[in-house]
Scaffold this motif. Structure first.
Motif, PDB file in Angstrom:
ATOM      1  N   VAL A 358       1.622  -9.936   0.043  1.00  0.00           N
ATOM      2  CA  VAL A 358       0.199 -10.223   0.221  1.00  0.00           C
ATOM      3  C   VAL A 358      -0.201 -11.237   0.575  1.00  0.00           C
ATOM      4  O   VAL A 358      -1.421 -11.444   1.384  1.00  0.00           O
ATOM      5  CB  VAL A 358      -0.586 -10.631  -1.335  1.00  0.00           C
ATOM      6  N   ARG A 359       0.249 -12.381   1.267  1.00  0.00           N
ATOM      7  CA  ARG A 359       0.288 -13.042   2.078  1.00  0.00           C
ATOM      8  C   ARG A 359      -0.392 -12.897   3.456  1.00  0.00           C
ATOM      9  O   ARG A 359      -0.793 -13.399   4.482  1.00  0.00           O
ATOM     10  CB  ARG A 359       1.151 -14.726   1.809  1.00  0.00           C
ATOM     11  N   GLU A 360       0.842 -11.900   4.074  1.00  0.00           N
ATOM     12  CA  GLU A 360       0.972 -11.051   5.422  1.00  0.00           C
ATOM     13  C   GLU A 360      -0.269  -9.974   5.445  1.00  0.00           C
ATOM     14  O   GLU A 360      -0.642  -9.562   6.300  1.00  0.00           O
ATOM     15  CB  GLU A 360       1.582 -11.072   5.086  1.00  0.00           C
ATOM     16  N   GLY A 361      -0.613  -8.777   4.426  1.00  0.00           N
ATOM     17  CA  GLY A 361      -2.317  -8.243   4.413  1.00  0.00           C
ATOM     18  C   GLY A 361      -1.660  -7.923   2.679  1.00  0.00           C
ATOM     19  O   GLY A 361      -2.039  -8.245   2.640  1.00  0.00           O
ATOM     20  N   PRO A 362      -2.663  -6.208   3.462  1.00  0.00           N
ATOM     21  CA  PRO A 362      -3.058  -5.385   1.461  1.00  0.00           C
ATOM     22  C   PRO A 362      -2.095  -4.909   1.322  1.00  0.00           C
ATOM     23  O   PRO A 362      -0.758  -4.494   1.865  1.00  0.00           O
ATOM     24  CB  PRO A 362      -4.322  -4.828   2.357  1.00  0.00           C
ATOM     25  N   VAL A 363      -2.620  -5.367  -0.054  1.00  0.00           N
ATOM     26  CA  VAL A 363      -1.456  -4.531  -0.830  1.00  0.00           C
ATOM     27  C   VAL A 363      -1.536  -3.263  -2.394  1.00  0.00           C
ATOM     28  O   VAL A 363      -3.006  -3.853  -2.218  1.00  0.00           O
ATOM     29  CB  VAL A 363      -0.231  -5.550  -2.015  1.00  0.00           C
ATOM     30  N   LEU A 364      -1.325  -2.245  -2.328  1.00  0.00           N
ATOM     31  CA  LEU A 364      -1.401  -0.961  -2.654  1.00  0.00           C
ATOM     32  C   LEU A 364      -1.046  -1.305  -4.472  1.00  0.00           C
ATOM     33  O   LEU A 364      -0.142  -0.954  -4.271  1.00  0.00           O
ATOM     34  CB  LEU A 364      -2.016   0.062  -1.989  1.00  0.00           C
ATOM     35  N   VAL A 365      -1.891  -1.299  -5.554  1.00  0.00           N
ATOM     36  CA  VAL A 365      -1.725  -1.027  -6.661  1.00  0.00           C
ATOM     37  C   VAL A 365      -1.905   0.580  -6.927  1.00  0.00           C
ATOM     38  O   VAL A 365      -3.365   0.256  -7.756  1.00  0.00           O
ATOM     39  CB  VAL A 365      -2.408  -1.355  -7.656  1.00  0.00           C
ATOM     40  N   GLU A 463      -6.582  -7.787   6.224  1.00  0.00           N
ATOM     41  CA  GLU A 463      -6.670  -9.497   5.768  1.00  0.00           C
ATOM     42  C   GLU A 463      -6.137  -9.078   4.272  1.00  0.00           C
ATOM     43  O   GLU A 463      -5.716  -7.685   3.477  1.00  0.00           O
ATOM     44  CB  GLU A 463      -7.718  -9.779   5.506  1.00  0.00           C
ATOM     45  N   SER A 464      -5.406 -10.669   3.753  1.00  0.00           N
ATOM     46  CA  SER A 464      -4.732 -10.477   2.451  1.00  0.00           C
ATOM     47  C   SER A 464      -6.183  -9.965   1.161  1.00  0.00           C
ATOM     48  O   SER A 464      -6.729 -10.269   1.416  1.00  0.00           O
ATOM     49  CB  SER A 464      -4.303 -11.658   2.418  1.00  0.00           C
ATOM     50  N   ALA A 465      -5.317  -8.943   0.927  1.00  0.00           N
ATOM     51  CA  ALA A 465      -6.014  -7.978  -0.086  1.00  0.00           C
ATOM     52  C   ALA A 465      -4.795  -7.688  -1.122  1.00  0.00           C
ATOM     53  O   ALA A 465      -4.279  -6.517  -1.226  1.00  0.00           O
ATOM     54  CB  ALA A 465      -7.274  -7.395   0.048  1.00  0.00           C
ATOM     55  N   LEU A 466      -5.594  -7.181  -2.078  1.00  0.00           N
ATOM     56  CA  LEU A 466      -4.892  -6.876  -3.476  1.00  0.00           C
ATOM     57  C   LEU A 466      -6.199  -5.181  -3.806  1.00  0.00           C
ATOM     58  O   LEU A 466      -6.555  -5.595  -3.851  1.00  0.00           O
ATOM     59  CB  LEU A 466      -4.990  -6.836  -4.706  1.00  0.00           C
ATOM     60  N   VAL A 467      -5.998  -3.538  -3.823  1.00  0.00           N
ATOM     61  CA  VAL A 467      -6.276  -2.766  -3.636  1.00  0.00           C
ATOM     62  C   VAL A 467      -5.686  -1.397  -5.069  1.00  0.00           C
ATOM     63  O   VAL A 467      -4.152  -0.941  -4.795  1.00  0.00           O
ATOM     64  CB  VAL A 467      -6.510  -2.007  -2.104  1.00  0.00           C
ATOM     65  N   VAL A 468      -6.409  -1.871  -5.936  1.00  0.00           N
ATOM     66  CA  VAL A 468      -5.927  -1.333  -7.095  1.00  0.00           C
ATOM     67  C   VAL A 468      -6.925   0.614  -6.970  1.00  0.00           C
ATOM     68  O   VAL A 468      -8.085   0.276  -7.105  1.00  0.00           O
ATOM     69  CB  VAL A 468      -6.659  -1.563  -8.634  1.00  0.00           C
ATOM     70  N   ALA A 469      -5.600   1.617  -7.126  1.00  0.00           N
ATOM     71  CA  ALA A 469      -6.644   2.524  -6.936  1.00  0.00           C
ATOM     72  C   ALA A 469      -5.852   3.576  -7.953  1.00  0.00           C
ATOM     73  O   ALA A 469      -5.113   3.758  -7.875  1.00  0.00           O
ATOM     74  CB  ALA A 469      -6.743   3.055  -5.390  1.00  0.00           C
ATOM     75  N   THR A 470      -6.655   4.104  -8.147  1.00  0.00           N
ATOM     76  CA  THR A 470      -6.303   5.769  -9.136  1.00  0.00           C
ATOM     77  C   THR A 470      -5.825   6.420  -8.181  1.00  0.00           C
ATOM     78  O   THR A 470      -6.341   6.632  -6.942  1.00  0.00           O
ATOM     79  CB  THR A 470      -7.849   6.640 -10.178  1.00  0.00           C
ATOM     80  N   ARG A 471      -4.927   7.493  -8.671  1.00  0.00           N
ATOM     81  CA  ARG A 471      -4.375   8.711  -7.803  1.00  0.00           C
ATOM     82  C   ARG A 471      -5.219   9.570  -6.922  1.00  0.00           C
ATOM     83  O   ARG A 471      -5.969   9.568  -8.172  1.00  0.00           O
ATOM     84  CB  ARG A 471      -2.794   9.032  -8.575  1.00  0.00           C
TER      85      ARG A 471
END
Length: 652
Positions: A358-365, A463-471
């Motif tokens: 997440v320090r480098e870019g977006p992360v998908l959950v 940009e750095s971000a956490l993305v929480v998404a449903t399938r």
């Protein structure tokens, strides 16, 4: 009878006995307007009613010996039903024992008079044809192009990477492959139909097409357009110019000049299932249309559907392998040498990787479901927890407190599992909203985005971000996600469906393909063959194994099925007719299906499909036209309802 042409008309009616062409005399006042393919209004003898219909063809004589009624009126000024589309609709309806008029309501949008007249008055300028593009990459040079030229049926494994377009926009590599194939077809002055599950995929495909094709040659046909816009696109597609037509499942019926390619992205997605009667899957309609037109047919996806795998195994569709297949870096946490102890929702290894990425870019959950309330299961057998009073799901309220039923509000303090008699509960999954709240507290310096059905998000930046998404609701990220966490795998597999494993593998594969090259993808809570197929990126091999298991059990798609729903006597008659029509027909049930109704599942080989469909269709007509005598001076009862649906995706 006065002389003149005879109009053969399909009446727009759900009644099965009216699903045929009726002859009408064309009066002098309508001879100029009456053309094959226009909408008309015709009288129906019963009660002197006027009904809508389609003028399918004009002939010089009729086999009917009596006096023909006259057309009442011609509604549309432009022929909307082309001979090619009519042949497709008729064949698809017959295959599914349905009404052609039901499919035409799906295929042809509602008419807008002002749009129609404006379109007729305007001069269409579709722009120049594109030059032939460079060879499609990822496969043997010229192999896909040769398949398009030869009208071949192909199954392609998509490149699981995001790519950057010349415009700077990022899309999935699959979109570039489809756009490239459509541009090659258009360069030969032939049309393409590109069918995708939803607007997210369509947005990527449109962006990719902009790099190859003049936008004036691209038409949309989807439900997000206004009615007038959709009708305008449909009118454009009836012209003589080659087009690239993109949209959802109904696009398979779009008229197209010199059709050269029908292409599917992710044909196994549940959004591709047609919910309206007679429920013909666009994949089946495309197979019919390909046989009628000689156009090429292409199935593209990260995870091959079991239906396409069957077609590959019988040689009807040819699998085109990738030259240098890309394998994402998938890590099933349940198969690690030192698995995570306890029941942590996010294992420590995945947690650490997410913190670094997440320090480098977006992360998908990716999570299983939207909302806030955790869904609970039995701690011992993992069966979903159901209320002992009403059968509703048991969750923990967002405001806190004890677990209770979402329907009747009964407390779960005295809950007992109906399967194993255990009394302890555990959380199987937490909704997307609560997951976003929890991760927001755990990553205070990162922006948290939520993407689900109520909060759609198409793309995020680098940009750095956490993305929480449903399938299925995962946005594409510029440059790809630096890490992907696939949570709630165990919960996803608890859904009661024959296709649950196939669906999960597709959801996980599509989310994995959003990762940047080399980025880690953690599959949490899943082991066994499904996890191995994802981690080794051998979804086609898993589909072959799944098909073999279904073949042993005579489950679709190894055989065809049809559900028959009616009162008990009508179900019994329909089953007898189906068994008489063909050999190797067997039935599951019947079982109770609502008040006074039963449902049975008929199974039969593909070679018997036409005979079984004809027999069940005849029984539907017999049931619909059955007359009941009045009893005791009371009006007669309505005839029994007999509903038949072929290839129902929810059966068994």
């Amino acid at each position: 009878m006065p002389g003149g042409p005879i109009a053969r008309v399909l009446v727009d009616s759900p009644l099965p006995q009216l699903d045929q062409l009726f002859d009408y005399h064309v009066p002098d006042r309508l001879r100029e307007a009456a053309q094959a393919g226009v909408r008309v209004r015709v009288p129906i003898r019963s009660g002197g009613r006027i009904a809508n219909g389609w003028l399918v063809e004009l002939v010089e004589s009729s086999e009917y010996a009596g006096t023909l009624s006259e057309l009442d009126d011609v509604v549309s000024e432009v022929p909307l039903l082309t001979p090619e589309v009519w042949a497709l609709v008729r064949a698809a309806a017959d295959r599914a024992a349905g009404n052609a008029s039901d499919i035409l309501r799906i295929a042809v949008p509602n008419r807008y008079v002002r749009v129609e007249r404006t379109w007729r008055a305007a001069e269409s300028d579709p722009g120049e044809l594109p030059p032939a593009p460079a060879p499609i990459t990822g496969y043997e040079a010229g192999r896909v192009e040769k398949g398009i030229d030869d009208g071949e049926r192909m199954a392609l494994a998509a490149d699981p990477r995001p790519v950057r377009l010349p415009s700077g926009e990022w899309v999935g590599a699959w979109a570039v492959t489809l756009a490239h194939a459509a541009a090659y077809t258009l360069a030969a002055d032939r049309s393409s139909l590109l069918i995708v599950p939803d607007y997210r995929d369509q947005a990527q495909l449109q962006a990719a097409l902009a790099a190859f094709v003049d936008s004036r040659r691209v038409l949309r046909t989807d439900a997000r357009q206004t009615g007038g816009e959709r009708f305008r696109s449909f009118l454009e597609s009836t012209g003589e110019h080659a087009r690239v037509i993109i949209g959802n499942r109904s696009t398979v019926y779009a008229p197209a000049a010199r059709l050269g390619l029908i292409a599917f992205w992710d044909d196994g997605d549940s959004l591709q299932n047609e919910p309206l009667a007679p429920g013909v899957h666009p994949r089946d309609a495309a197979l019919i249309r390909q046989g009628q037109s000689g156009a090429a047919l292409c199935f593209l996806g990260h995870s091959r559907s079991v239906e396409v795998e069957r077609l590959v195994e019988i040689g009807w569709v040819h699998a085109i392998p990738a030259v240098k297949p890309v394998r994402p870096r998938v890590i099933p946490t349940e198969q690690q040498a030192n698995p995570e102890p306890g029941s942590a929702r996010i294992p420590s290894a995945a947690w650490r990787q997410a913190q670094e990425a997440v320090r480098e870019g977006p992360v998908l959950v990716q999570v299983a479901r939207p909302g806030n309330a955790p869904l609970l299961v039995c701690d011992r057998c993992r069966e979903p927890a159901r209320c002992n009073a009403c059968g509703g799901a048991i969750t923990v309220p967002r405001t806190g407190g004890d677990a209770r039923c979402v329907l009747c509000g009964t407390s779960a303090s005295n809950w007992r599992c109906t399967v194993c008699e255990a009394t302890k509960l555990r959380a199987a999954t937490v909704g997307a909203s609560r997951t976003a709240e929890e991760l927001g507290r755990a990553f205070p310096r990162a922006r948290v985005f939520l993407s689900d059905g109520e909060h759609p998000l198409l793309r995020v930046g680098a940009e750095s971000a956490l993305v929480v998404a449903t399938r299925g609701a995962e946005p594409i990220a510029d440059g790809g996600y630096r890490a992907v966490l696939l949570l709630d795998g165990e919960r996803m597999l608890l859904r009661e469906s024959l296709r649950v494993a196939e669906d999960c593998l597709r959801w996980w594969s599509n989310a994995t393909a959003l990762a940047a090259p080399g980025a880690p993808v953690f599959l949490v809570g899943v082991a066994g063959a499904l996890a191995t197929a994802l981690s080794t990126w051998r979804q086609a091999e898993w589909a072959a194994t799944e098909l073999e298991a279904r073949r042993a059990l005579r489950f679709p798609p190894s055989v065809r099925v049809a559900s028959v729903t009616a009162p008990p006597a009508a179900v019994a008659r329909a089953l007898d007719q189906a068994r008489t029509a063909a050999d190797d027909v067997d039935a599951l049930g019947p079982t109770a299906f609502g008040e006074g109704l039963e449902r049975a599942i008929v199974r039969f080989d593909y070679s018997a499909g036409a005979a079984v469909a004809k027999a069940l269709r005849a029984e539907m007509i017999r049931a619909a036209t059955e007359r009941r005598r009045p009893v005791g001076g009371r009006p007669p009862k309505r005839p029994p309802v007999l509903r038949v649906r072929f290839d129902d995706p929810e059966v068994p």
